[in-house]
Write a protein that holds these residues in place. Structure first.
Motif, PDB file in Angstrom:
ATOM      1  N   HIS A 146       7.051  -9.820   6.906  1.00 24.98           N
ATOM      2  CA  HIS A 146       6.956  -9.302   5.529  1.00 24.98           C
ATOM      3  C   HIS A 146       6.217 -10.316   4.662  1.00 24.98           C
ATOM      4  O   HIS A 146       6.503 -11.518   4.715  1.00 24.98           O
ATOM      5  CB  HIS A 146       8.352  -9.035   4.960  1.00 24.98           C
ATOM      6  CG  HIS A 146       8.328  -8.569   3.542  1.00 24.98           C
ATOM      7  ND1 HIS A 146       7.655  -7.442   3.132  1.00 24.98           N
ATOM      8  CD2 HIS A 146       8.907  -9.096   2.411  1.00 24.98           C
ATOM      9  CE1 HIS A 146       7.808  -7.275   1.831  1.00 24.98           C
ATOM     10  NE2 HIS A 146       8.556  -8.270   1.370  1.00 24.98           N
ATOM     11  N   TYR A 147       5.257  -9.819   3.889  1.00 22.69           N
ATOM     12  CA  TYR A 147       4.485 -10.670   2.972  1.00 22.69           C
ATOM     13  C   TYR A 147       4.854 -10.313   1.537  1.00 22.69           C
ATOM     14  O   TYR A 147       5.029  -9.140   1.185  1.00 22.69           O
ATOM     15  CB  TYR A 147       2.989 -10.440   3.183  1.00 22.69           C
ATOM     16  CG  TYR A 147       2.130 -11.020   2.075  1.00 22.69           C
ATOM     17  CD1 TYR A 147       1.686 -12.327   2.133  1.00 22.69           C
ATOM     18  CD2 TYR A 147       1.772 -10.245   0.967  1.00 22.69           C
ATOM     19  CE1 TYR A 147       0.913 -12.867   1.112  1.00 22.69           C
ATOM     20  CE2 TYR A 147       1.006 -10.776  -0.055  1.00 22.69           C
ATOM     21  CZ  TYR A 147       0.586 -12.084   0.017  1.00 22.69           C
ATOM     22  OH  TYR A 147      -0.167 -12.606  -0.994  1.00 22.69           O
ATOM     23  N   TYR A 148       4.955 -11.348   0.697  1.00 18.49           N
ATOM     24  CA  TYR A 148       5.166 -11.134  -0.743  1.00 18.49           C
ATOM     25  C   TYR A 148       4.766 -12.401  -1.490  1.00 18.49           C
ATOM     26  O   TYR A 148       4.591 -13.473  -0.891  1.00 18.49           O
ATOM     27  CB  TYR A 148       6.636 -10.773  -1.035  1.00 18.49           C
ATOM     28  CG  TYR A 148       7.637 -11.811  -0.578  1.00 18.49           C
ATOM     29  CD1 TYR A 148       8.114 -12.784  -1.467  1.00 18.49           C
ATOM     30  CD2 TYR A 148       8.130 -11.809   0.729  1.00 18.49           C
ATOM     31  CE1 TYR A 148       9.048 -13.739  -1.051  1.00 18.49           C
ATOM     32  CE2 TYR A 148       9.051 -12.750   1.140  1.00 18.49           C
ATOM     33  CZ  TYR A 148       9.514 -13.719   0.253  1.00 18.49           C
ATOM     34  OH  TYR A 148      10.424 -14.653   0.661  1.00 18.49           O
ATOM     35  N   ASN A 183      -3.130  -5.358   4.477  1.00 16.05           N
ATOM     36  CA  ASN A 183      -3.845  -4.165   4.006  1.00 16.05           C
ATOM     37  C   ASN A 183      -3.073  -3.469   2.909  1.00 16.05           C
ATOM     38  O   ASN A 183      -1.835  -3.508   2.878  1.00 16.05           O
ATOM     39  CB  ASN A 183      -4.029  -3.160   5.155  1.00 16.05           C
ATOM     40  CG  ASN A 183      -5.360  -3.325   5.854  1.00 16.05           C
ATOM     41  OD1 ASN A 183      -6.394  -3.468   5.199  1.00 16.05           O
ATOM     42  ND2 ASN A 183      -5.333  -3.304   7.169  1.00 16.05           N
ATOM     43  N   SER A 184      -3.821  -2.811   2.036  1.00 14.71           N
ATOM     44  CA  SER A 184      -3.218  -1.871   1.089  1.00 14.71           C
ATOM     45  C   SER A 184      -3.402  -0.463   1.640  1.00 14.71           C
ATOM     46  O   SER A 184      -4.427  -0.181   2.285  1.00 14.71           O
ATOM     47  CB  SER A 184      -3.883  -1.974  -0.289  1.00 14.71           C
ATOM     48  OG  SER A 184      -3.538  -3.194  -0.917  1.00 14.71           O
ATOM     49  N   PRO A 185      -2.434   0.433   1.422  1.00 16.43           N
ATOM     50  CA  PRO A 185      -2.582   1.808   1.918  1.00 16.43           C
ATOM     51  C   PRO A 185      -3.871   2.453   1.424  1.00 16.43           C
ATOM     52  O   PRO A 185      -4.187   2.388   0.231  1.00 16.43           O
ATOM     53  CB  PRO A 185      -1.348   2.510   1.344  1.00 16.43           C
ATOM     54  CG  PRO A 185      -0.335   1.422   1.144  1.00 16.43           C
ATOM     55  CD  PRO A 185      -1.144   0.210   0.744  1.00 16.43           C
ATOM     56  N   GLY A 186      -4.632   3.047   2.349  1.00 22.75           N
ATOM     57  CA  GLY A 186      -5.871   3.723   1.989  1.00 22.75           C
ATOM     58  C   GLY A 186      -7.060   2.811   1.799  1.00 22.75           C
ATOM     59  O   GLY A 186      -8.168   3.290   1.527  1.00 22.75           O
ATOM     60  N   GLN A 187      -6.880   1.509   1.970  1.00 26.14           N
ATOM     61  CA  GLN A 187      -7.991   0.563   1.775  1.00 26.14           C
ATOM     62  C   GLN A 187      -8.609   0.221   3.125  1.00 26.14           C
ATOM     63  O   GLN A 187      -7.903  -0.127   4.076  1.00 26.14           O
ATOM     64  CB  GLN A 187      -7.477  -0.711   1.092  1.00 26.14           C
ATOM     65  CG  GLN A 187      -8.578  -1.748   0.837  1.00 26.14           C
ATOM     66  CD  GLN A 187      -8.049  -2.911   0.015  1.00 26.14           C
ATOM     67  OE1 GLN A 187      -7.437  -2.707  -1.031  1.00 26.14           O
ATOM     68  NE2 GLN A 187      -8.269  -4.128   0.486  1.00 26.14           N
ATOM     69  N   LEU A 188      -9.935   0.325   3.210  1.00 23.61           N
ATOM     70  CA  LEU A 188     -10.617   0.079   4.474  1.00 23.61           C
ATOM     71  C   LEU A 188     -10.735  -1.407   4.785  1.00 23.61           C
ATOM     72  O   LEU A 188     -10.565  -1.830   5.932  1.00 23.61           O
ATOM     73  CB  LEU A 188     -12.013   0.720   4.461  1.00 23.61           C
ATOM     74  CG  LEU A 188     -12.046   2.248   4.363  1.00 23.61           C
ATOM     75  CD1 LEU A 188     -13.491   2.743   4.316  1.00 23.61           C
ATOM     76  CD2 LEU A 188     -11.312   2.883   5.540  1.00 23.61           C
ATOM     77  N   GLU A 226      -5.149 -10.687  -6.782  1.00 19.36           N
ATOM     78  CA  GLU A 226      -5.393  -9.248  -6.813  1.00 19.36           C
ATOM     79  C   GLU A 226      -4.574  -8.483  -5.777  1.00 19.36           C
ATOM     80  O   GLU A 226      -4.518  -7.245  -5.809  1.00 19.36           O
ATOM     81  CB  GLU A 226      -6.881  -8.953  -6.559  1.00 19.36           C
ATOM     82  CG  GLU A 226      -7.834  -9.528  -7.605  1.00 19.36           C
ATOM     83  CD  GLU A 226      -8.222 -10.960  -7.269  1.00 19.36           C
ATOM     84  OE1 GLU A 226      -7.672 -11.521  -6.279  1.00 19.36           O
ATOM     85  OE2 GLU A 226      -9.060 -11.534  -7.989  1.00 19.36           O
ATOM     86  N   ILE A 227      -3.946  -9.178  -4.832  1.00 19.61           N
ATOM     87  CA  ILE A 227      -3.197  -8.489  -3.787  1.00 19.61           C
ATOM     88  C   ILE A 227      -2.020  -7.753  -4.425  1.00 19.61           C
ATOM     89  O   ILE A 227      -1.175  -8.364  -5.081  1.00 19.61           O
ATOM     90  CB  ILE A 227      -2.691  -9.485  -2.722  1.00 19.61           C
ATOM     91  CG1 ILE A 227      -3.876 -10.156  -2.022  1.00 19.61           C
ATOM     92  CG2 ILE A 227      -1.813  -8.776  -1.695  1.00 19.61           C
ATOM     93  CD1 ILE A 227      -3.485 -11.220  -1.017  1.00 19.61           C
ATOM     94  N   PRO A 228      -1.913  -6.442  -4.241  1.00 19.79           N
ATOM     95  CA  PRO A 228      -0.826  -5.673  -4.866  1.00 19.79           C
ATOM     96  C   PRO A 228       0.496  -5.839  -4.117  1.00 19.79           C
ATOM     97  O   PRO A 228       0.534  -6.298  -2.978  1.00 19.79           O
ATOM     98  CB  PRO A 228      -1.337  -4.231  -4.786  1.00 19.79           C
ATOM     99  CG  PRO A 228      -2.196  -4.217  -3.569  1.00 19.79           C
ATOM    100  CD  PRO A 228      -2.852  -5.567  -3.497  1.00 19.79           C
ATOM    101  N   ASP A 229       1.555  -5.411  -4.766  1.00 15.47           N
ATOM    102  CA  ASP A 229       2.887  -5.553  -4.175  1.00 15.47           C
ATOM    103  C   ASP A 229       3.081  -4.662  -2.952  1.00 15.47           C
ATOM    104  O   ASP A 229       3.940  -4.947  -2.109  1.00 15.47           O
ATOM    105  CB  ASP A 229       3.966  -5.225  -5.224  1.00 15.47           C
ATOM    106  CG  ASP A 229       3.997  -6.245  -6.355  1.00 15.47           C
ATOM    107  OD1 ASP A 229       3.513  -7.380  -6.137  1.00 15.47           O
ATOM    108  OD2 ASP A 229       4.495  -5.919  -7.453  1.00 15.47           O
ATOM    109  N   ASP A 230       2.307  -3.571  -2.876  1.00 15.81           N
ATOM    110  CA  ASP A 230       2.510  -2.649  -1.754  1.00 15.81           C
ATOM    111  C   ASP A 230       1.654  -3.000  -0.536  1.00 15.81           C
ATOM    112  O   ASP A 230       1.563  -2.216   0.425  1.00 15.81           O
ATOM    113  CB  ASP A 230       2.222  -1.213  -2.186  1.00 15.81           C
ATOM    114  CG  ASP A 230       0.759  -1.001  -2.579  1.00 15.81           C
ATOM    115  OD1 ASP A 230       0.017  -2.009  -2.697  1.00 15.81           O
ATOM    116  OD2 ASP A 230       0.357   0.160  -2.780  1.00 15.81           O
ATOM    117  N   ALA A 231       1.017  -4.171  -0.556  1.00 20.60           N
ATOM    118  CA  ALA A 231       0.227  -4.588   0.595  1.00 20.60           C
ATOM    119  C   ALA A 231       1.122  -4.731   1.822  1.00 20.60           C
ATOM    120  O   ALA A 231       2.250  -5.236   1.731  1.00 20.60           O
ATOM    121  CB  ALA A 231      -0.489  -5.902   0.305  1.00 20.60           C
ATOM    122  N   GLN A 232       0.616  -4.270   2.961  1.00 17.74           N
ATOM    123  CA  GLN A 232       1.413  -4.260   4.189  1.00 17.74           C
ATOM    124  C   GLN A 232       0.866  -5.282   5.183  1.00 17.74           C
ATOM    125  O   GLN A 232      -0.338  -5.365   5.415  1.00 17.74           O
ATOM    126  CB  GLN A 232       1.397  -2.864   4.803  1.00 17.74           C
ATOM    127  CG  GLN A 232       2.006  -1.802   3.905  1.00 17.74           C
ATOM    128  CD  GLN A 232       1.835  -0.401   4.467  1.00 17.74           C
ATOM    129  OE1 GLN A 232       1.140  -0.198   5.464  1.00 17.74           O
ATOM    130  NE2 GLN A 232       2.464   0.575   3.816  1.00 17.74           N
TER     131      GLN A 232
END
Length: 277
Positions: A146-148, A183-188, A226-232
């Motif tokens: 888990h990343y945060y 990765n962020s959801p939907g980001q290539l 810029e990395i959002p909280d929902d990054a996986q």
């Protein structure tokens, strides 16, 4: 019966006389080579002349230019053939030249077959070894990752990777080689795609499960604001080291080129019993 025997004897005599008078290749000198090649060729039936031309190329290139493509369709001229001629051509008739070339091709194809089978065996063995070692490496599992972003004691955002692993192998592991993709959801394009090492304090014994909080460099890609909280986060175990820092289960997989070669050789020689040492 006597007439038949006499007829056979006469026929054989005619055949021997004709065979003895067939012109032969003479490589004793350059002029003799040039003249004899053309003389032998012209003495052949027209339907054999193309075979003769090809046979000369095969013999000349296989003896004088080892490794050249002997199936080059371009006809060599008499001078080029004479320069490449050697004792293997000397004294041969046109039919003997064609026969000799057939022998050379059969020998070459046999060598190529043996080499192809050796290559097939080597690639099969390499693939089997890599598969076995990957199976061993897979016994060391990443149970959680888990990343945060957290706040440092100084109030500065800093990246954190929470990691839990289980050592299902029979070896004590002292170091991990990991590839992390964020990765962020939907980001290539991923925010992070990086390979890193983690030295395990005291190592992790067989059957043991441990958890850590890793602190990547906040000035590197993991610390991007810029990395959002929902990054996986996806972590892949690339390799490990043992208790004496030795790499374990690191046999390389086949390259794309090797895989293509293996597939081709399996198609061509997969049913052949391996008898080549």
């Amino acid at each position: 019966m006597g007439s038949l025997l006499r007829l056979s004897a006469i026929t054989l005599s005619v055949f021997l006389i004709t065979g003895c008078t067939d012109p032969k290749i003479d490589t004793s000198s350059m002029p003799a080579s040039v003249l004899s090649v053309e003389k032998v060729r012209n003495a052949l039936p027209s339907y054999k002349r193309n075979d003769f031309d090809q046979a000369l190329i095969i013999i000349a290139t296989s003896t004088a230019f080892n490794g050249i493509n002997i199936l080059n369709p371009d006809r060599m001229n008499a001078v080029e053939i004479a320069e490449s001629a050697n004792e293997k051509m000397h004294g041969l008739t046109g039919d003997q030249i064609i026969h000799r070339a057939d022998e050379i091709l059969r020998e070459q194809r046999s060598r190529e077959r043996d080499q192809a089978i050796r290559t097939l065996k080597r690639l099969e063995e390499k693939q089997a070894t890599a598969n076995r070692e990957q199976q061993q490496l897979a016994l060391f599992t990443i149970d959680k990752a888990h990343y945060y972003m957290s706040q440092s004691p100084y109030g500065v955002p800093e990246p954190v990777i929470d990691l839990e692993v289980t050592n299902g192998t029979d070896q004590t592991i002292s170091e991990l080689v990991l590839t992390g993709v964020l990765n962020s959801p939907g980001q290539l394009t991923p925010w992070v795609d990086e390979t890193f090492y983690y030295v395990i304090p005291g190592g992790i014994a067989p059957g043991e499960t441990l958890a850590w909080s890793l602190a990547p460099n906040r000035f590197g890609p993991w610390g991007q604001s810029e990395i959002p909280d929902d990054a996986q986060l996806t972590l892949v175990l690339e390799g490990v080291r043992g208790s004496e820092q030795q790499p374990l289960w690191d046999a390389p997989a086949l390259t794309d080129k090797e895989l293509a070669t293996l597939e081709r050789l399996r198609t061509e020689y997969g049913g052949v019993l391996f008898s080549v040492e």
